[in-house]
Design a protein around this motif. Structure first.
Motif, PDB file in Angstrom:
ATOM      1  N   LYS A  30      49.812  10.887  42.984  1.00  0.00           N
ATOM      2  CA  LYS A  30      48.603  11.754  42.868  1.00  0.00           C
ATOM      3  C   LYS A  30      47.776  11.403  43.864  1.00  0.00           C
ATOM      4  N   SER A  31      48.020  12.211  45.186  1.00  0.00           N
ATOM      5  CA  SER A  31      47.375  12.057  46.347  1.00  0.00           C
ATOM      6  C   SER A  31      45.812  12.558  46.203  1.00  0.00           C
ATOM      7  N   VAL A  32      45.711  13.489  45.451  1.00  0.00           N
ATOM      8  CA  VAL A  32      44.430  14.217  45.374  1.00  0.00           C
ATOM      9  C   VAL A  32      44.187  14.372  43.757  1.00  0.00           C
ATOM     10  N   GLU A  50      39.947   5.421  54.341  1.00  0.00           N
ATOM     11  CA  GLU A  50      41.092   4.897  54.862  1.00  0.00           C
ATOM     12  C   GLU A  50      42.295   5.596  54.989  1.00  0.00           C
ATOM     13  N   SER A  51      43.169   4.928  55.801  1.00  0.00           N
ATOM     14  CA  SER A  51      44.657   5.650  55.772  1.00  0.00           C
ATOM     15  C   SER A  51      45.008   5.766  54.218  1.00  0.00           C
ATOM     16  N   GLY A  52      45.661   6.976  54.249  1.00  0.00           N
ATOM     17  CA  GLY A  52      46.456   7.052  52.881  1.00  0.00           C
ATOM     18  C   GLY A  52      45.516   7.389  51.586  1.00  0.00           C
ATOM     19  N   SER A  53      44.177   7.751  51.985  1.00  0.00           N
ATOM     20  CA  SER A  53      43.299   8.034  50.944  1.00  0.00           C
ATOM     21  C   SER A  53      43.343   9.322  50.218  1.00  0.00           C
ATOM     22  N   LYS A  55      42.991  12.438  52.357  1.00  0.00           N
ATOM     23  CA  LYS A  55      42.050  13.088  53.230  1.00  0.00           C
ATOM     24  C   LYS A  55      43.039  14.234  53.799  1.00  0.00           C
ATOM     25  N   SER A  56      44.092  14.044  54.436  1.00  0.00           N
ATOM     26  CA  SER A  56      44.977  15.192  54.988  1.00  0.00           C
ATOM     27  C   SER A  56      45.399  16.092  53.855  1.00  0.00           C
ATOM     28  N   VAL A  57      45.945  15.376  52.949  1.00  0.00           N
ATOM     29  CA  VAL A  57      46.280  16.301  51.573  1.00  0.00           C
ATOM     30  C   VAL A  57      45.485  17.057  50.949  1.00  0.00           C
ATOM     31  N   THR A  58      44.031  16.891  51.139  1.00  0.00           N
ATOM     32  CA  THR A  58      42.877  17.524  50.644  1.00  0.00           C
ATOM     33  C   THR A  58      42.923  18.888  51.511  1.00  0.00           C
TER      34      THR A  58
END
Ligand SMILES: Nc1ncnc2c1ncn2[C@@H]1O[C@H](COP(=O)(O)OP(=O)(O)OP(=O)(O)O)[C@@H](O)[C@H]1O
Ligand code: SF4
Ligand SMILES: [Mg+2]
Length: 333
Positions: A30-32, A50-53, A55-58
């Motif tokens: 559940k990345s976002v 942080e990395s893996g939170s 952000k990019s998937v958002t």
């Protein structure tokens, strides 16, 4: 809850309850997981974590660029009132070419290595607007000048490899800004560059966004980089926004223990480039999140209450925490 802030005109971007999940063999990532964001015309929102939170998937979710096994499972993304989560692929492609632009960490995601800069910029312009080749060249030259490329007339005839990393990123940014899009999503675009150059580029982009009314989401793991330049910040942890507010509020009085840890010794607004301290413990795996607050295993303030999920609460400066720090006077922590 929807992010609240005081403003006049309707926001450029409104994101509500966005959930993007990846259905992998190991389980659902559940990345976002319920993200709310709001960005006004000409406003800069820093999306930090942080990395893996997530952000990019958002960022990719806003652009409609999530591929299987991932998909948007809930929520709404509205650009100038238009719903994007249900828009056709053709409509999304049109929007990505005209109204929304993305700037990536690697400028070569934007630039074609075998074409001169002029060709790339002029062809982009001619594909989207009626104008003569000479006018397009003049516009491309101005765009390079505005992001701080010296001798833009001559540099138009260069190939991407003839630029330094910082200059190449400026070219990619100039291309993103060519059409004065409504929204730019910049995903760690300056992370590979020297801190002073990062701050310079961000300052230039800020000026351009203010002039054109472009809303900007600047994704970074480094809150200090955007501390003097973003208007507001949203702090992300394990797929959720855990704190949001004006950059001044969040930097000078972080309320979530995670944000507090991210800032370390609080940098002043003039101390751009201040490095962040490491937060003890590991970013949690999305497949093994604790029940309730995802930050609990690393949190010095955790209590039994934190096995439930805190809501993002507060007007303007909002925090997702049962025991927030820097409470306004008279409110028990
Ligand atoms: N295609 C995918 N399949 C499965 N999981 C994915 C996929 N893409 C991203 N994820 C997961 O989603 C989570 C969030 O990733 P994301 O790339 O958004 O993090 P980030 O905050 O941008 O990190 P970074 O600062 O390292 O760029 C990560 O745990 C990642 O493993
Ligand atoms: S809810 Fe509890 S565990 Fe989570 S950040 Fe707040 S105090 Fe820490
Ligand atoms: Mg990323």
């Amino acid at each position: 809850m929807t992010e609240t802030k005081v403003s006049g005109a309707a926001p450029t971007l409104v994101v509500e309850g966005l959930k993007t999940h990846f259905f992998t063999e190991a389980g659902v990532v559940k990345s976002v997981d319920g993200v709310d964001l709001c960005v006004d015309r000409g406003e800069i929102l820093g999306l930090v974590g942080e990395s893996g939170s997530g952000k990019s998937v958002t960022g990719f979710s806003l652009l409609g660029l999530i591929d299987p096994p991932g998909r948007i499972v809930a929520g709404s993304v509205r650009l100038n009132g238009e719903e994007l989560t249900t828009a056709s692929e053709k409509r999304l492609r049109d929007l990505r070419g005209n109204r929304i632009a993305m700037i990536f960490q690697d400028p070569m995601m934007t630039l074609n290595p075998v074409l001169k800069i002029e060709t790339q910029m002029v062809e982009t312009l001619l594909a989207h607007a009626r104008m003569s080749r000479a006018d397009a060249r003049a516009k491309a030259r101005d765009a390079l000048g505005r992001v701080g490329i010296p001798s833009p007339e001559e540099r138009l005839d260069a190939y991407p490899h003839q630029f330094s990393g910082g200059m190449r990123q400026r070219v990619a940014i100039a291309i993103a800004l060519l059409h004065s899009p409504d929204l730019i999503i910049a995903d760690e675009p300056t992370t590979a560059l020297d801190v002073t150059i990062q701050a310079q580029i961000l300052a230039e982009v800020q000026t351009l966004c203010r002039e054109t009314g472009t809303a900007l989401i600047w994704i970074t793991h480094d809150l200090a980089i955007i501390s003097g330049l973003a208007d507001r910040v949203a702090v992300m942890y394990a797929g959720r926004i855990v704190e949001t507010g004006s950059i001044a509020e969040v930097v000078s009085g972080p309320r979530h223990p995670y944000t507090h840890g991210l800032i370390g010794s609080v940098p002043s607004r003039n101390q751009r480039g201040h490095r962040l301290t490491q937060i003890p413990g590991m970013t949690p795996s999305f497949l093994a999140l604790p029940p309730g607050c995802a930050f609990a295993p690393r949190c010095p303030r955790a209590s039994a209450a934190c096995t439930a999920m805190p809501e993002l609460a507060g007007e303007g400066h909002a925090v997702r925490c049962f025991h927030p720090m820097n409470q306004p006077q008279g409110v028990p922590a």
